[in-house]
Design an enzyme around this catalytic site. Sequence first.
Site, PDB file in Angstrom:
ATOM      1  N   ARG A   2       0.851  -1.185   0.000  1.00  0.00           N
ATOM      2  CA  ARG A   2       0.000   0.000   0.000  1.00  0.00           C
ATOM      3  C   ARG A   2       0.889   1.237   0.000  1.00  0.00           C
ATOM      4  O   ARG A   2       1.921   1.278   0.681  1.00  0.00           O
ATOM      5  CB  ARG A   2      -0.932   0.029   1.220  1.00  0.00           C
ATOM      6  CG  ARG A   2      -2.065  -0.987   1.193  1.00  0.00           C
ATOM      7  CD  ARG A   2      -3.054  -0.694   0.062  1.00  0.00           C
ATOM      8  NE  ARG A   2      -4.197  -1.588   0.084  1.00  0.00           N
ATOM      9  CZ  ARG A   2      -4.260  -2.750  -0.539  1.00  0.00           C
ATOM     10  NH1 ARG A   2      -3.199  -3.180  -1.223  1.00  0.00           N
ATOM     11  NH2 ARG A   2      -5.352  -3.498  -0.482  1.00  0.00           N
TER      12      ARG A   2
ATOM     13  N   GLU B 272      -4.846   6.979  -5.722  1.00  0.00           N
ATOM     14  CA  GLU B 272      -4.979   6.189  -6.947  1.00  0.00           C
ATOM     15  C   GLU B 272      -6.313   6.511  -7.619  1.00  0.00           C
ATOM     16  O   GLU B 272      -7.331   6.592  -6.932  1.00  0.00           O
ATOM     17  CB  GLU B 272      -4.899   4.688  -6.629  1.00  0.00           C
ATOM     18  CG  GLU B 272      -3.562   4.277  -6.040  1.00  0.00           C
ATOM     19  CD  GLU B 272      -3.490   2.782  -5.698  1.00  0.00           C
ATOM     20  OE1 GLU B 272      -4.479   2.064  -5.972  1.00  0.00           O
ATOM     21  OE2 GLU B 272      -2.465   2.363  -5.178  1.00  0.00           O
TER      22      GLU B 272
ATOM     23  N   HIS C 225      -1.365  -0.260  -9.985  1.00  0.00           N
ATOM     24  CA  HIS C 225      -1.959  -1.197  -9.020  1.00  0.00           C
ATOM     25  C   HIS C 225      -2.498  -2.449  -9.729  1.00  0.00           C
ATOM     26  O   HIS C 225      -3.687  -2.758  -9.710  1.00  0.00           O
ATOM     27  CB  HIS C 225      -3.075  -0.535  -8.209  1.00  0.00           C
ATOM     28  CG  HIS C 225      -3.305  -1.206  -6.891  1.00  0.00           C
ATOM     29  ND1 HIS C 225      -3.802  -0.553  -5.793  1.00  0.00           N
ATOM     30  CD2 HIS C 225      -3.104  -2.489  -6.470  1.00  0.00           C
ATOM     31  CE1 HIS C 225      -3.901  -1.381  -4.765  1.00  0.00           C
ATOM     32  NE2 HIS C 225      -3.479  -2.569  -5.168  1.00  0.00           N
TER      33      HIS C 225
END
Length: 318
Positions: free
Chosen positions: A237, A266, A285
């Site tokens: 993360r 994000e 991601h």
Amino acid sequence: MRIVVLDDYQRVARDYAPFDSLPGADVEVLHEHLAEPDDLVAALRGADVVAAMRERTPFPAELFRRLPDLRLLITTGMANASIDLDAARAHGVTVCGTSLSGSASSSNTTELTWALILAVQRHVAAEDRALRDGRWQTTVGTDLNGTTLGVLGLGRLGTQVARIGQAFDMRVVAWSQNLTPERAAEAGATYVSKDELFAESDVLTIHLKLSERTAGSVGASELGLMKPSAVLINTSRGPIVDRDALVRALTTGAIAGAGLDVFDVEPLPAGDPLRGAPNTVLLPHLGYVTDRTYQVMYQQIVEDVLAWRDGTPVRVLT
């Protein structure tokens, strides 16, 4: 019944999810991320069911208050720190998840971790760009054999990463707050202190869960302990690493590079300084984004709706 599916970036939700098995359902799939609360409320107004992708969209108490029609919230995965579960209960919203088996749920991120390690150490992205521009062999890669892999967080995923490091004949060291020497040895790693982990690692890879305790675990002091030749990999993360400290370390050459799949915000904003940081490989991601994972997640979204509609919800988080 109105259902809204959030953040289908690749426009594949309707391919993976058998929405046709939901008779009478009006299913809307949104492809763009809605970061502003007012935009989100407008899009979700009147929805009985919302399917959220991972922790991308926060659901705080105020959002539940503004969505009085919401009755079922589905999150992909079986944990979501961005959802206020107490507020969901207070507003009569059932929250359900989707699941994979332990090995399947971590193997895709493990594989991407090693893709990033190899891409950074062998300058894959830079050489690809150079070749397309007509240049040949512009960098010198770094061997993994005989170097030290540092694993910050030796849980299920960290253990998988450590075992692959051993296959590359790397020395593997590990640290986390509750790790013991015995547990590290079981994973084929050597237990070291936190300072030793950062000082000794040639590749430092992060596999911690984000929490109040782990946020900011990698800051200026930790990065300052690393070798100038070392690289940092984060597929966990974004907020675990102090972004500004990392940008400074990369820009000044305090560390050699970084491979990142996760960020504080994000999608990564256009003006984020990481976009201009040298010697980086940045991915949007993708750790969980695989065909197998999507098959399970989207099919279980539909299963969750059917079970909830029949009064027997499954994979309940509230």
